[in-house]
Design an enzyme around this catalytic site. Structure first.
Site, PDB file in Angstrom:
ATOM      1  N   TRP A  65       0.859  -0.972  -0.038  1.00  0.00           N
ATOM      2  CA  TRP A  65       0.011  -0.021   0.131  1.00  0.00           C
ATOM      3  C   TRP A  65       0.780   1.049   0.045  1.00  0.00           C
ATOM      4  CZ3 TRP A  65      -0.203   4.381   3.461  1.00  0.00           C
ATOM      5  CH2 TRP A  65      -1.372   5.092   3.023  1.00  0.00           C
ATOM      6  N   GLU A 106      -3.178  -3.228  -2.409  1.00  0.00           N
ATOM      7  CA  GLU A 106      -4.038  -2.636  -1.488  1.00  0.00           C
ATOM      8  C   GLU A 106      -4.457  -1.198  -2.032  1.00  0.00           C
ATOM      9  OE1 GLU A 106      -5.183  -1.782   3.120  1.00  0.00           O
ATOM     10  OE2 GLU A 106      -3.103  -2.380   2.554  1.00  0.00           O
ATOM     11  N   LYS A 108      -6.817   2.700  -1.809  1.00  0.00           N
ATOM     12  CA  LYS A 108      -7.475   3.591  -0.871  1.00  0.00           C
ATOM     13  C   LYS A 108      -8.333   4.606  -1.705  1.00  0.00           C
ATOM     14  CE  LYS A 108      -6.915   5.717   3.786  1.00  0.00           C
ATOM     15  NZ  LYS A 108      -6.045   5.983   4.675  1.00  0.00           N
ATOM     16  N   ASP A 139      -9.737  -3.577   1.650  1.00  0.00           N
ATOM     17  CA  ASP A 139      -9.617  -2.907   3.326  1.00  0.00           C
ATOM     18  C   ASP A 139     -10.917  -2.209   3.369  1.00  0.00           C
ATOM     19  OD1 ASP A 139      -9.479  -1.001   5.235  1.00  0.00           O
ATOM     20  OD2 ASP A 139      -7.330  -1.470   5.529  1.00  0.00           O
ATOM     21  N   HIS A 142     -11.208   1.822   3.478  1.00  0.00           N
ATOM     22  CA  HIS A 142     -10.371   2.477   2.123  1.00  0.00           C
ATOM     23  C   HIS A 142     -11.239   2.661   1.164  1.00  0.00           C
ATOM     24  CE1 HIS A 142      -6.083   1.274   3.255  1.00  0.00           C
ATOM     25  NE2 HIS A 142      -6.646   1.860   4.483  1.00  0.00           N
ATOM     26  N   HIS A 166      -8.691  -6.975   4.605  1.00  0.00           N
ATOM     27  CA  HIS A 166      -8.431  -6.472   5.821  1.00  0.00           C
ATOM     28  C   HIS A 166      -9.797  -5.869   6.446  1.00  0.00           C
ATOM     29  CE1 HIS A 166      -3.914  -5.096   5.302  1.00  0.00           C
ATOM     30  NE2 HIS A 166      -3.991  -6.336   5.556  1.00  0.00           N
ATOM     31  N   ASP A 174     -10.450   8.083   9.171  1.00  0.00           N
ATOM     32  CA  ASP A 174      -9.650   6.976   9.631  1.00  0.00           C
ATOM     33  C   ASP A 174      -9.951   5.613   9.711  1.00  0.00           C
ATOM     34  OD1 ASP A 174      -7.708   5.697  11.130  1.00  0.00           O
ATOM     35  OD2 ASP A 174      -8.182   6.952  13.222  1.00  0.00           O
ATOM     36  N   ASP A 176      -8.758   2.601  11.055  1.00  0.00           N
ATOM     37  CA  ASP A 176      -8.223   1.413  11.777  1.00  0.00           C
ATOM     38  C   ASP A 176      -8.838   1.353  13.307  1.00  0.00           C
ATOM     39  OD1 ASP A 176      -6.680   0.477   9.591  1.00  0.00           O
ATOM     40  OD2 ASP A 176      -5.049   2.053   9.787  1.00  0.00           O
ATOM     41  N   ASP A 206      -7.528  -5.278  10.673  1.00  0.00           N
ATOM     42  CA  ASP A 206      -6.466  -4.155  10.322  1.00  0.00           C
ATOM     43  C   ASP A 206      -7.010  -3.218  11.407  1.00  0.00           C
ATOM     44  OD1 ASP A 206      -4.691  -2.317   9.938  1.00  0.00           O
ATOM     45  OD2 ASP A 206      -5.469  -2.084   7.722  1.00  0.00           O
TER      46      ASP A 206
END
Length: 300
Positions: A65, A106, A108, A139, A142, A166, A174, A176, A206
């Protein structure tokens, strides 16, 4: 589908927090010297992943990433992506043993400081992964808040034998936060089960949160993912599919809603007891004792 996907270690070459990333560009940087620096870094990281896999006799997933993008509207969107593609081609031209290391890329949707343009978009990496037989990692933190990673799983598996995930909890920009048993996580789990793709997906969690106990965060997030998978396994997917194919959307909706309050908790408790782990919130007492006896003493 293929053989069971097995991965215990998720590793990534961190392309940030370095002077050569200060402009927000790494593998897509117009300066070849900077690109070459990060290309060598990624090649070395893949070799490290391979080493981990050999030493542990497992498969390491090395996931790339990058933070590349622009804060304001770019004047050329194509050239940075051409440079990223060329950089990835160089990185993956170096062979590693796929028994011990799998490569993934990955995307985003955007990041802080690159709100207007992300070089490594979902479309870029989806195309690259399919064209080059690499894993595309999704993810769920993302993407735009209205996008569903659960909805993407079936489409991706039509064109690739394996997929990487993920699972996290996005809060605005944000991605995570500690995984909770929310609708998004439940839907991802249901999609994995109903498509019979658990053996073909590298499923990783993640999240991190320095404001709470790290061990508690790890246990809580893991248990919530397990709960979501258990709930998905208990659902009558064949019956729901039958209703959908018959066009009986009323009964399908009724059944899906009623299932939400079925007594899964008793089955979860039995699952925990069968595996000699605490049920309900009893596990947190062990974390508190560990915090007092080990973690707090480290700071003294």
């Amino acid at each position: 589908m293929g053989e069971r996907a097995r991965s215990w270690l998720d590793f990534n070459p961190s392309l940030f927090s370095h002077p050569n990333a200060s402009e927000g560009l790494t593998l897509s940087h117009p300066d070849k010297e900077i690109r070459d620096f990060w290309i060598k870094h990624c090649i070395a990281s893949r070799k490290i992943g391979e080493y981990f896999g050999k030493e542990l006799d497992q498969t390491c997933l090395t996931n790339i990433w990058i933070p590349d993008g622009y804060k304001d509207t770019p004047s050329n969107r194509l050239e940075p992506r051409q440079r990223l593609k060329e950089s990835l081609d160089e990185i993956f031209a170096v062979d590693v043993d796929e028994q011990f290391n799998k490569d993934s890329v990955e995307s985003k949707v955007f990041g802080i400081g690159v709100e207007s343009y992300t070089v490594g978009s979902h479309e870029f990496y989806m195309g690259y992964a399919i064209a080059n037989n690499k894993l595309c990692l999704l993810d769920n933190g993302h993407y735009h808040p209205t996008e569903s990673v659960a909805d993407k799983i079936s489409s991706m598996l039509l064109y690739q034998d394996e997929l990487a995930l993920h699972v996290t909890r996005p809060v605005r920009w944000d991605s995570d936060h500690v995984v909770t048993l929310n609708d998004e996580v439940r839907e991802i789990a249901k999609e994995l089960v109903r498509t019979d793709s658990l053996d073909n997906v590298y499923l990783g969690l993640d999240f991190f949160d320095a404001s709470i106990n790290r061990v508690a965060a790890w246990v809580l997030g893991t248990r919530n993912m397990q709960k979501a998978l258990l709930e998905a396994m208990l659902m009558p997917h064949d019956k729901l599919t039958e209703l959908q194919n018959e066009g009986d959307f009323t009964q399908r909706l009724v059944l899906m809603e009623e299932l939400k309050t079925y007594p899964m908790g008793d089955i979860w408790n039995y699952f925990c007891e069968s595996n000699d782990v605490p049920a309900n919130e009893d596990w947190f007492r062990a974390v508190e004792l560990y915090e007092q006896d080990v973690l707090f003493k480290r700071g003294k």
